[in-house]
Write a protein that holds these residues in place. Structure first.
Motif, PDB file in Angstrom:
ATOM      1  N   ALA A  30     -46.505 -40.206  55.667  1.00 14.22           N
ATOM      2  CA  ALA A  30     -45.814 -38.916  55.584  1.00 14.22           C
ATOM      3  C   ALA A  30     -45.162 -38.559  56.917  1.00 14.22           C
ATOM      4  O   ALA A  30     -44.017 -38.109  56.967  1.00 14.22           O
ATOM      5  N   ALA A  31     -45.898 -38.764  58.017  1.00 13.78           N
ATOM      6  CA  ALA A  31     -45.347 -38.446  59.337  1.00 13.78           C
ATOM      7  C   ALA A  31     -44.152 -39.325  59.659  1.00 13.78           C
ATOM      8  O   ALA A  31     -43.246 -38.915  60.390  1.00 13.78           O
ATOM      9  N   SER A  32     -44.121 -40.539  59.078  1.00 11.69           N
ATOM     10  CA  SER A  32     -43.033 -41.465  59.348  1.00 11.69           C
ATOM     11  C   SER A  32     -41.802 -41.190  58.492  1.00 11.69           C
ATOM     12  O   SER A  32     -40.694 -41.078  59.006  1.00 11.69           O
ATOM     13  N   ILE A  33     -41.991 -41.048  57.176  1.00 12.48           N
ATOM     14  CA  ILE A  33     -40.819 -40.951  56.292  1.00 12.48           C
ATOM     15  C   ILE A  33     -40.344 -39.513  56.103  1.00 12.48           C
ATOM     16  O   ILE A  33     -39.320 -39.258  55.476  1.00 12.48           O
ATOM     17  N   ALA A  63     -38.802 -37.684  52.851  1.00 14.37           N
ATOM     18  CA  ALA A  63     -38.921 -38.633  51.741  1.00 14.37           C
ATOM     19  C   ALA A  63     -40.311 -38.605  51.127  1.00 14.37           C
ATOM     20  O   ALA A  63     -40.522 -39.142  50.021  1.00 14.37           O
ATOM     21  N   PHE A  64     -41.255 -37.976  51.798  1.00 13.49           N
ATOM     22  CA  PHE A  64     -42.611 -37.846  51.255  1.00 13.49           C
ATOM     23  C   PHE A  64     -42.725 -36.661  50.289  1.00 13.49           C
ATOM     24  O   PHE A  64     -43.702 -36.550  49.552  1.00 13.49           O
ATOM     25  N   ASN A  65     -41.728 -35.802  50.283  1.00 11.34           N
ATOM     26  CA  ASN A  65     -41.803 -34.566  49.482  1.00 11.34           C
ATOM     27  C   ASN A  65     -42.178 -34.798  48.018  1.00 11.34           C
ATOM     28  O   ASN A  65     -42.990 -34.059  47.467  1.00 11.34           O
ATOM     29  N   PRO A  66     -41.608 -35.819  47.354  1.00  8.61           N
ATOM     30  CA  PRO A  66     -41.972 -36.018  45.934  1.00  8.61           C
ATOM     31  C   PRO A  66     -43.459 -36.314  45.712  1.00  8.61           C
ATOM     32  O   PRO A  66     -43.957 -36.144  44.594  1.00  8.61           O
ATOM     33  N   TYR A  67     -44.149 -36.763  46.749  1.00 14.31           N
ATOM     34  CA  TYR A  67     -45.557 -37.148  46.604  1.00 14.31           C
ATOM     35  C   TYR A  67     -46.495 -36.096  47.198  1.00 14.31           C
ATOM     36  O   TYR A  67     -47.710 -36.252  47.143  1.00 14.31           O
ATOM     37  N   LEU A  68     -45.910 -35.057  47.758  1.00  9.94           N
ATOM     38  CA  LEU A  68     -46.709 -34.071  48.498  1.00  9.94           C
ATOM     39  C   LEU A  68     -47.727 -33.382  47.604  1.00  9.94           C
ATOM     40  O   LEU A  68     -48.925 -33.331  47.936  1.00  9.94           O
ATOM     41  N   HIS A  69     -47.289 -32.861  46.476  1.00 10.69           N
ATOM     42  CA  HIS A  69     -48.193 -32.081  45.614  1.00 10.69           C
ATOM     43  C   HIS A  69     -49.375 -32.931  45.144  1.00 10.69           C
ATOM     44  O   HIS A  69     -50.539 -32.513  45.254  1.00 10.69           O
ATOM     45  N   ASP A  70     -49.075 -34.117  44.595  1.00  8.97           N
ATOM     46  CA  ASP A  70     -50.148 -34.962  44.057  1.00  8.97           C
ATOM     47  C   ASP A  70     -51.114 -35.402  45.156  1.00  8.97           C
ATOM     48  O   ASP A  70     -52.335 -35.469  44.933  1.00  8.97           O
ATOM     49  N   THR A  71     -50.566 -35.710  46.351  1.00 10.50           N
ATOM     50  CA  THR A  71     -51.431 -36.145  47.449  1.00 10.50           C
ATOM     51  C   THR A  71     -52.352 -35.020  47.898  1.00 10.50           C
ATOM     52  O   THR A  71     -53.566 -35.225  48.085  1.00 10.50           O
ATOM     53  N   MET A  72     -51.804 -33.835  48.055  1.00  7.67           N
ATOM     54  CA  MET A  72     -52.621 -32.700  48.482  1.00  7.67           C
ATOM     55  C   MET A  72     -53.662 -32.357  47.421  1.00  7.67           C
ATOM     56  O   MET A  72     -54.800 -31.988  47.747  1.00  7.67           O
ATOM     57  N   ARG A 131     -48.301 -45.239  46.218  1.00  9.03           N
ATOM     58  CA  ARG A 131     -48.973 -45.406  44.922  1.00  9.03           C
ATOM     59  C   ARG A 131     -50.237 -46.247  45.072  1.00  9.03           C
ATOM     60  O   ARG A 131     -51.303 -45.884  44.574  1.00  9.03           O
ATOM     61  N   ARG A 132     -50.117 -47.353  45.778  1.00  9.86           N
ATOM     62  CA  ARG A 132     -51.276 -48.239  45.948  1.00  9.86           C
ATOM     63  C   ARG A 132     -52.396 -47.546  46.727  1.00  9.86           C
ATOM     64  O   ARG A 132     -53.557 -47.561  46.333  1.00  9.86           O
ATOM     65  N   ILE A 133     -52.005 -46.955  47.853  1.00 13.11           N
ATOM     66  CA  ILE A 133     -53.028 -46.374  48.722  1.00 13.11           C
ATOM     67  C   ILE A 133     -53.569 -45.081  48.140  1.00 13.11           C
ATOM     68  O   ILE A 133     -54.764 -44.774  48.276  1.00 13.11           O
ATOM     69  N   GLY A 134     -52.719 -44.320  47.484  1.00 10.88           N
ATOM     70  CA  GLY A 134     -53.178 -43.075  46.859  1.00 10.88           C
ATOM     71  C   GLY A 134     -54.310 -43.312  45.880  1.00 10.88           C
ATOM     72  O   GLY A 134     -55.220 -42.479  45.739  1.00 10.88           O
ATOM     73  N   ALA A 135     -54.290 -44.470  45.213  1.00 17.26           N
ATOM     74  CA  ALA A 135     -55.345 -44.778  44.237  1.00 17.26           C
ATOM     75  C   ALA A 135     -56.706 -44.893  44.918  1.00 17.26           C
ATOM     76  O   ALA A 135     -57.746 -44.625  44.300  1.00 17.26           O
TER      77      ALA A 135
END
Length: 1073
Positions: A503-506, A509-518, A478-482
């Motif tokens: 993402a490569a690490s977790i 667990a990154f799946n919930p943030y995948l769409h918004d990040t992309m 959340r912090r870095i995405g901003a």
């Protein structure tokens, strides 16, 4: 020839009007320079024109025409020309013109001497050098230098005369020019000195202290040109045999170090001193580490200089502090950690607690830099320094916090797993810095902090592991995405990198943030212009590849094809970094999707092939036209010569002013073109793609090999290294594909039980030919390491077939012998022979890696040959046993591990070597180093299990058991697991010689093994044998053992090999009837 027109055109070439210069140049090349008369015309201008700039230009152009036209000039005209040139240079008042004219004289003399003409030149020049007139001595000394530089071999039989002359001229009290010219002459004749000629070597060495005095004088006078020339002379010594400077090498290093720490000296002088020291560490590392305390001195003084670092210094600035950091990097890379890292750690507490912010910055930057050069050693010390690093991350000075973040980035790149126990404190400090910097994002220093925090997360995330990173995932994303919407493109780039790493690490667990990040990144992937925009696109491209690796093929599927289409278009935008990140993206996607990329796979191969076919430009140095005569066609960089092309040379191809044959002289250039750097990446990625796509790569293999093989002889070591790696991976890939198709597995030993496919055999021929061409003589450490890794992997994966290629077995054994005994060219100082190598004073980690990977090749050879390896072990037994008693723990532990693996592969072939191996292994069972003890337990068990020389090892059974007992209590370094494995192998070999009633209960209490699953095989074989023998102790322990069986048959699956699993299941069935 129209002499007046020639002069007019030369003058027109000096006018600051591009079109007029081009027109004048074109006319000169078309109507004048092809004709021999033009040379006479230019030389007439050189000796008679009133304007120095015109004389200078005429000398430059004349110099280029001498090789082409001088021999065509009528013999009766030449004496007058020669005489006029000598008279003109004596009366010439402009120094640059004199130098240009000297080079012309030297070029003519080179041709004349070959024809035994101009015999009176040298007497005339020597008369000038001995003149009472200072100006004459300056002219004469520079002509001598020019002659030596142009045609050094002519003077091969006149060294004693030259040395006698130079002994006078280098001490010329009236002229700094004469003294420096003499230094340049000495540099030019270094190639002529035979180190077996003791008289010449002694004479040359005695010049060193005097040359130091010349440099001191130039520094004191602030004469920048002379300072530069003097430093270049000292650099040139590093390209030749160390004997030429050995007598005063220590004194020279000490002088340069004292000069570097002198705050009163000019920054440029200090930078050049530090650069020279860095080159000494790189090219004379054995000499440096043989000087007592020199490594420590260099580190401590570099740390002092680094503490001068200003907050506003750019990383690319050439300042003493930045150059000191480069020297620290070189020290950590090339010298043993105990010589350079230990002194840093000794100073670290004092610097970290200093009132001087510069010292606080220096220690943490130096630590991060050392982690890259000596990661293994620093990882063992990180626990003691981490509290201080954490304090520096919370320092009240923003500049110190920024330096601490930079240091943390470097530490994270190599040691993140070693810092996992501090993850809470690290993340707390990162969030604190992020929040403090977010208050005013427009401030450039705050932006630097944000970028550095993102960089730290980028470097740490994967090493800390998914379990730890998942704890911080949501808040960090959340912090870095901003920051993907931050106004500074560099901050956006750093944020993208951090998100990719998370993402490569977790992973899932990154799946919930995948769409918004992309979504947030998608617009940046379409940028087609602007330097910052394309840099951001590169970072986003890299991040998306890492996200794909993290979330996996299925989750990333909606994005993969559009991303591939965009990536192919990116290649046409002319941005080098974007091209390279595009290649890396292809590697990542090919791995994730195992080559199932549809039509894009063809585009990927095409893009990589096109890159490998790019024409490489010559590396050029921009030399002002009025200085071209000074530097001629080469300069010294890093102790080697680089060809210099002037602006006029770009269009000279048609005229072929220089002999084509001269091109061979420039095969070993230091300069590397942008295309070569790109090809280095393309070669590695091509190997990744081929190996990942397996049989899908088949249509492209032939073309790939055709393009890759020539790069094994490329002048740039990065291309050589990756070309060899890709060739071997391609071979391994094709072998695995064929094995899968045929269902047959290779068997150890020669001759081969079945012949390989004809295509694979041909590929093997190409691979081994390319490898053997460079492996024995390759001087680059990284290239040799890569060859070792490739050969070792292939032998283990594909078996002995490759050993049947012409000369492969013989050459492999020879090269391994040189590597393991540290006498390979890449393990020696530049220019030093095997018999001159200093006694070992330890190794840098990168030096040891060459040996380590060489030992891995030995293990691969054992795997491929099986019992036949016993004959080859004879060659290597002595150097391996020597390593077993090394003073360095890493060397002992590795050597013991090699013994264990080789014994396991050669089986009962080890029998003749039982007595020579048993004693050192028993000694290592009590080693102070836990890793060595652990490996010794493994090796001892293998020896006892496989050797048929029971009369030698049985008397030692009680001693072995006594040494194993304490190891079974140590929960570290796989000691319990390896000790258990050793004990079980001893029982398997001779159950009647082990007090089973005493040892078995302790063994069962350790089960199931937690670390080294390989040792499960002997453990459960042992239990199976004891049950077969109806041993009463094992029967009494059955309830406990059944509980162990239940655990070991559960997850994780990799605890047991399939054969061992079946054995355990069989015992369970028998015991539960």
């Amino acid at each position: 020839m129209d002499q007046q027109r020639l002069v007019e055109l030369l003058q027109a070439s000096q006018i600051p009007d591009t079109q007029k210069v081009k027109a004048a140049t074109a006319e000169l090349r078309k109507n004048f320079y092809p004709h021999p008369e033009s040379l006479l015309g230019l030389l007439h201008v050189v000796v008679s024109h009133s304007e120095s700039t015109v004389r200078m230009l005429a000398a430059v152009q004349g110099l280029r025409l001498v090789p082409k036209h001088w021999n065509k000039i009528a013999d009766d005209q030449k004496p007058a020309v020669r005489n006029e040139l000598l008279q003109a240079i004596v009366r010439e008042q402009d120094a640059k013109c004199r130098h240009g004219q000297s080079r012309v004289i030297a070029a003519i003399a080179t041709l004349d001497f070959n024809d035994e003409q101009w015999g009176d030149l040298l007497p005339a020049v020597l008369q000038l050098t001995g003149s009472d007139n200072v100006a004459h001595r300056e002219v004469g000394s520079y002509i001598i230098f020019s002659l030596l530089e142009a045609n050094p071999t002519y003077f091969e039989d006149h060294l004693s005369t030259l040395f006698e002359l130079f002994a006078k001229t280098i001490r010329d009290l009236q002229s700094r020019d004469v003294r420096v010219n003499t230094m340049l002459s000495i540099s030019a004749l270094l190639m002529l000195v035979d180190t077996d000629d003791e008289q010449s070597v002694n004479a040359l060495q005695e010049f060193v202290p005097v040359m130091v005095d010349v440099l001191k004088d130039a520094v004191d006078s602030g004469d920048d040109e002379k300072i530069q020339q003097a430093f270049e002379v000292f650099q040139s010594f590093l390209a030749y045999d160390p004997a030429l400077i050995s007598r005063y090498f220590k004194d020279l290093v000490q002088f340069m170090l004292d000069l570097a720490v002198n705050n009163n000296a000019e920054d440029d002088v200090r930078v050049q001193s530090l650069s020279f020291l860095a080159q000494c560490v790189k090219y004379r590392r054995m000499r440096i580490q043989a000087i007592p305390d020199m490594g420590a001195q260099l580190m401590k003084k570099s740390l002092m200089i680094l503490s001068e670092l200003a907050d506003d210094e750019d990383e690319e600035d050439s300042t003493p502090s930045r150059t000191a950091l480069s020297l620290i990097d070189q020290l950590a890379t090339d010298l043993p950690p105990r010589q350079v890292v230990v002194p840093l750690l000794d100073e670290f507490p004092k610097y970290a607690a200093s009132q001087n912010p510069g010292e606080r910055k220096a220690c943490v930057l130096a630590l991060g830099t050392c982690a890259e050069g000596a990661p293994e050693f620093v990882s063992t010390q990180i626990a003691s320094v981490m509290p201080m690093v954490l304090n520096l991350l919370k320092d009240p000075e923003q500049g110190v916090r920024h330096a601490a973040l930079q240091g943390l980035i470097r530490l994270g790149e190599d040691l993140s797993d070693s810092m996992s126990s501090h993850h809470d404190e690290i993340m707390t400090a990162l969030v604190m810095n992020l929040d403090a910097a977010s208050s005013n994002e427009s401030d450039t220093k705050n932006a630097d902090i944000i970028r550095s925090v993102c960089g730290a997360i980028d470097s740490l995330a994967e090493g800390l592991g998914s379990e730890i990173m998942a704890k911080y995932g949501e808040s960090m994303i959340r912090r870095i995405g901003a920051f993907l919407a931050h106004p500074d493109p560099k901050v956006k780039s750093s944020a993208a990198g951090a998100l990719g790493a998370i993402a490569a690490s977790i992973k899932s667990a990154f799946n919930p943030y995948l769409h918004d990040t992309m979504e947030a990144m998608s617009s940046y992937i379409m940028a087609e212009s602007g330097e910052d925009e394309l840099a951001l696109r590169s970072s986003v491209c890299d991040a998306m590849g890492r996200i794909a690796v993290g979330v996996g093929a299925e989750q990333f599927r909606p994005y993969v094809m559009p991303l591939l289409v965009a990536s192919e278009k990116a290649l046409d935008l002319g941005n080098p970094r974007l091209r390279e990140t595009t290649f890396i993206l292809w590697s990542q996607l090919a791995t994730v999707y195992e080559g199932d990329l549809g039509e894009s796979l063809a585009g990927i191969f095409k893009g990589l092939f096109d890159s490998l076919e790019l024409e490489e430009e010559e590396v050029e140095l921009d030399i002002p036209e009025d200085q071209e005569g000074l530097v001629d066609e080469e300069v010294i960089i890093a102790g080697k010569k680089i060809k210099v092309k002037s602006t006029d040379d770009a269009d000279d191809d048609e005229e072929a002013m220089d002999d084509d044959d001269d091109d061979d002289d420039w095969d070993d250039l230091v300069g590397v073109s942008a295309q070569a750097f790109e090809k280095e990446i393309a070669l590695e990625v091509l190997g990744d793609v081929i190996y990942s796509t397996k049989d899908r790569s088949a249509p492209y293999i032939e073309r790939a090999i055709e393009l890759v093989a020539p790069f094994a002889e490329h002048s740039y070591e990065g291309c050589r290294k990756n070309a060899i790696g890709t060739l071997w991976r391609t071979y391994a890939c094709m072998w695995e594909v064929v094995e899968k198709q045929t269902g047959t597995k290779w068997e150890p030993g020669l001759p081969l039980k079945s012949q390989p496919d004809a295509h694979i055999a041909k590929l093997g021929e190409i691979v081994t030919t390319a490898t053997l061409h460079i492996w024995p003589d390759e001087s680059d450490r990284d290239a040799v390491t890569e060859i070792n890794r490739s050969v070792a992997f292939t032998l283990k994966a594909c078996g002995p077939a490759i050993l049947g290629q012409k000369d492969m077995m013989e050459q492999l054994i020879t090269v391994l012998g040189t590597i393991i005994t540290r006498s390979h060219p890449c393990q020696m100082d530049l220019g030093e022979g095997e018999d001159e190598q200093e006694a070992s004073h330890g190794s840098s980690e990168w030096d040891w890696l060459v040996v380590d990977t060489g030992l891995d090749v030995l293990i691969g050879l054992a795997a491929a040959l099986g019992a036949q390896f016993a004959e080859i072990w004879k060659v290597f037994e002595k150097p391996i046993i020597k390593l077993l008693s090394s003073n360095e723990a890493i060397e002992r532990s590795t050597a013991v591990g090699v013994v264990a693996e080789c014994v396991a592969y050669m089986g009962n072939g080890v029998t003749p070597y039982t007595s020579t191996l048993l004693r050192p292994l028993l000694h290592r069972l009590s080693d102070e180093d836990k890793e060595t003890k652990s490996n010794a337990a493994y090796a001892t068990g293998q020896l006892v299990y496989h050797s048929e020389d029971a009369k030698t090892y049985l008397p030692a059974y009680n001693e072995i058991l006594g040494k194993l007992e304490p190891l079974l209590q140590i929960k570290d370094a796989r000691l319990q697991d390896n000790a258990a494995g050793c004990l079980c192998r001893m029982i398997l070999a001779h159950p009647d010689q082990v007090p089973i009633a005493d040892v078995l209960p302790a063994l069962v209490d350790l089960l199931p093994l937690r670390e080294d699953y390989e040792e499960n095989k002997p453990v459960y074989q042992c239990l199976h044998k004891l049950y077969t023998l109806s041993n009463p102790t094992v029967q009494e322990l059955t309830p406990k053992i059944l509980n162990v069986f239940q655990q070991v048959l559960g997850p994780p699956e990799e605890q047991l090999e399939s054969e061992t699993r079946e054995m355990v299941q069989e015992m369970v069935r028998a015991l539960t009837k």
